[in-house]
Design a protein around this motif. Structure first.
Motif, mmCIF file in Angstrom:
data_model
loop_
_atom_site.group_PDB
_atom_site.id
_atom_site.type_symbol
_atom_site.label_atom_id
_atom_site.label_comp_id
_atom_site.label_asym_id
_atom_site.label_seq_id
_atom_site.Cartn_x
_atom_site.Cartn_y
_atom_site.Cartn_z
ATOM 1 N N ARG A 141 -3.117 0.911 -3.378
ATOM 2 C CA ARG A 141 -2.530 2.175 -2.947
ATOM 3 C C ARG A 141 -1.173 1.981 -2.262
ATOM 4 N NH1 ARG A 141 -5.905 6.712 -2.346
ATOM 5 N NH2 ARG A 141 -8.021 6.404 -3.129
ATOM 6 N N ALA A 142 -0.964 0.834 -1.661
ATOM 7 C CA ALA A 142 0.279 0.591 -0.924
ATOM 8 C C ALA A 142 1.510 0.646 -1.826
ATOM 9 C CB ALA A 142 0.209 -0.757 -0.210
ATOM 10 N N GLU B 5 -13.683 -5.076 -2.277
ATOM 11 C CA GLU B 5 -13.224 -4.115 -3.282
ATOM 12 C C GLU B 5 -12.463 -2.954 -2.632
ATOM 13 O OE1 GLU B 5 -16.525 -6.489 -4.748
ATOM 14 O OE2 GLU B 5 -16.366 -5.164 -2.991
ATOM 15 N N MET B 6 -12.932 -2.505 -1.482
ATOM 16 C CA MET B 6 -12.244 -1.420 -0.774
ATOM 17 C C MET B 6 -10.880 -1.880 -0.270
ATOM 18 S SD MET B 6 -15.613 -0.119 1.302
ATOM 19 C CE MET B 6 -14.901 1.235 2.240
ATOM 20 N N ILE B 7 -10.812 -3.117 0.186
ATOM 21 C CA ILE B 7 -9.536 -3.670 0.658
ATOM 22 C C ILE B 7 -8.560 -3.806 -0.512
ATOM 23 C CG2 ILE B 7 -8.438 -5.712 1.670
ATOM 24 C CD1 ILE B 7 -11.059 -6.102 3.284
ATOM 25 N N SER C 248 -2.069 4.531 2.452
ATOM 26 C CA SER C 248 -2.862 3.300 2.432
ATOM 27 C C SER C 248 -2.993 2.741 3.840
ATOM 28 C CB SER C 248 -2.194 2.255 1.529
ATOM 29 O OG SER C 248 -2.819 0.993 1.674
ATOM 30 N N LEU C 249 -4.153 2.165 4.115
ATOM 31 C CA LEU C 249 -4.356 1.442 5.370
ATOM 32 C C LEU C 249 -3.673 0.080 5.338
ATOM 33 C CD1 LEU C 249 -8.165 2.215 5.792
ATOM 34 C CD2 LEU C 249 -6.331 3.139 7.220
ATOM 35 N N HIS D 247 -1.978 -2.309 8.316
ATOM 36 C CA HIS D 247 -3.063 -3.179 8.772
ATOM 37 C C HIS D 247 -3.264 -4.359 7.819
ATOM 38 C CE1 HIS D 247 -4.220 -0.256 11.827
ATOM 39 N NE2 HIS D 247 -4.207 0.682 10.908
ATOM 40 N N THR D 248 -3.824 -5.432 8.356
ATOM 41 C CA THR D 248 -4.077 -6.635 7.565
ATOM 42 C C THR D 248 -5.443 -6.556 6.890
ATOM 43 O OG1 THR D 248 -5.153 -7.841 9.375
ATOM 44 C CG2 THR D 248 -2.734 -7.978 9.222
#
Length: 280
Positions: A241-242, A233-235, A215-216, A220-221
């Motif tokens: 995923r985290a 939605e992507m965020i 996961s990003l 990342h914030t």
């Protein structure tokens, strides 16, 4: 044993970034870094070292690099390496499939301006440069690279001790890195079209979450991801995923199903009822 992180890094500032006329006389693959680009790469090397050696990291962390064969990416890697010890770097491989999008040999400046205007009208993903590639072509070779990457990991070709945190660092190009993320996270063409390019020597960190998914959002914030062009939605999917277990399905992810269907009935009985209504 999966890497703790997969880090995508764009090269430092190049002569072509500073002056596009450089492409008219110098092959794209031979474009060099500027003095500013060299300094950016050295700073990025320090940033990478601090990331890989930070809190909650194994004291015996290691890094393995894949690098595009272009002069500017190899020079970037060379400068990054000035901030790492030999003990930490377990290997490097030049990988031609992560090279820059091919724009078509020497680039005539006036012609390229018109071509890029046409690309904006046609669509950035599917437009193929004359004598060059489309982003869709880059997607295909990145897909091939994925297969090799997984084999390298499965067969431990990287000679990695599983007791140590492994960081895979891919030193590449802006569009290629965005395509990598698109392929990995199964983003749509429309979502890709809204992504912003990486800055020079900027990197994105895909880190393993608590359940084993990359996961990003671990590093990342949400604000950073928003600035990169990710939709809310992507965020939300990155945040899911985290903590998600590897292989889980995110039922709330709209582009997995809802983006492709107007309405999916909840049950077979509902379909039968609608068919009966249609036939009466």
């Amino acid at each position: 044993m999966l890497p703790k992180r997969i880090i995508l890094m764009r090269h430092g500032e190049s002569q072509g970034n500073l002056d596009t006329s450089a492409y008219t006389t110098t092959p794209d693959h031979a474009i060099q870094l500027t003095p500013q680009g060299i300094q950016q790469a050295r700073r990025a090397g320090g940033d990478l070292r601090r990331l890989m050696s930070g809190e909650e990291c194994s004291p015996e962390w290691r890094a393995y690099f894949y690098v595009s064969p272009y002069a500017r990416t190899r020079s970037t890697l060379r400068e990054v390496g000035r901030r790492l010890s030999r003990k930490r770097v377990i290997g490097v491989r030049e990988e031609s499939r992560i090279r820059e999008q091919d724009f078509g040999n020497f680039q005539i400046e006036d012609r390229m301006k018109a071509v890029k205007e046409t690309r904006e009208r046609f669509g950035r993903f599917f437009y193929r440069f004359p004598e060059g590639e489309s982003a869709a072509d880059v997607f295909d070779r990145i897909s091939s690279f994925f297969e090799s990457l997984w084999r390298d990991l499965d067969m431990n070709r990287l000679r990695h001790d599983p007791c140590n945190d492994l960081n895979l660092v891919i030193v590449s190009h802006g569009l290629t890195s965005r395509i990598f993320l698109m392929k990995w996270f199964k983003w749509t063409v429309e979502q890709f079209e809204h992504l912003n390019n990486f800055g020079n020597c900027e990197f994105r960190v895909m880190q393993l979450g608590t359940g084993g998914e990359y996961s990003l959002a671990v590093h990342h914030t949400a604000q950073e991801m928003l600035e990169w062009g990710l939709s809310p939605e992507m965020i939300a999917d990155q945040k899911w995923r985290a903590t998600a277990c590897r292989g889980d399905w995110n039922d709330q992810c709209p582009w997995y199903l809802d983006a492709f269907f107007d309405h999916l009935p909840d049950s077979d009985d509902e379909i039968a009822e609608k068919e009966d209504e249609t036939n009466t």
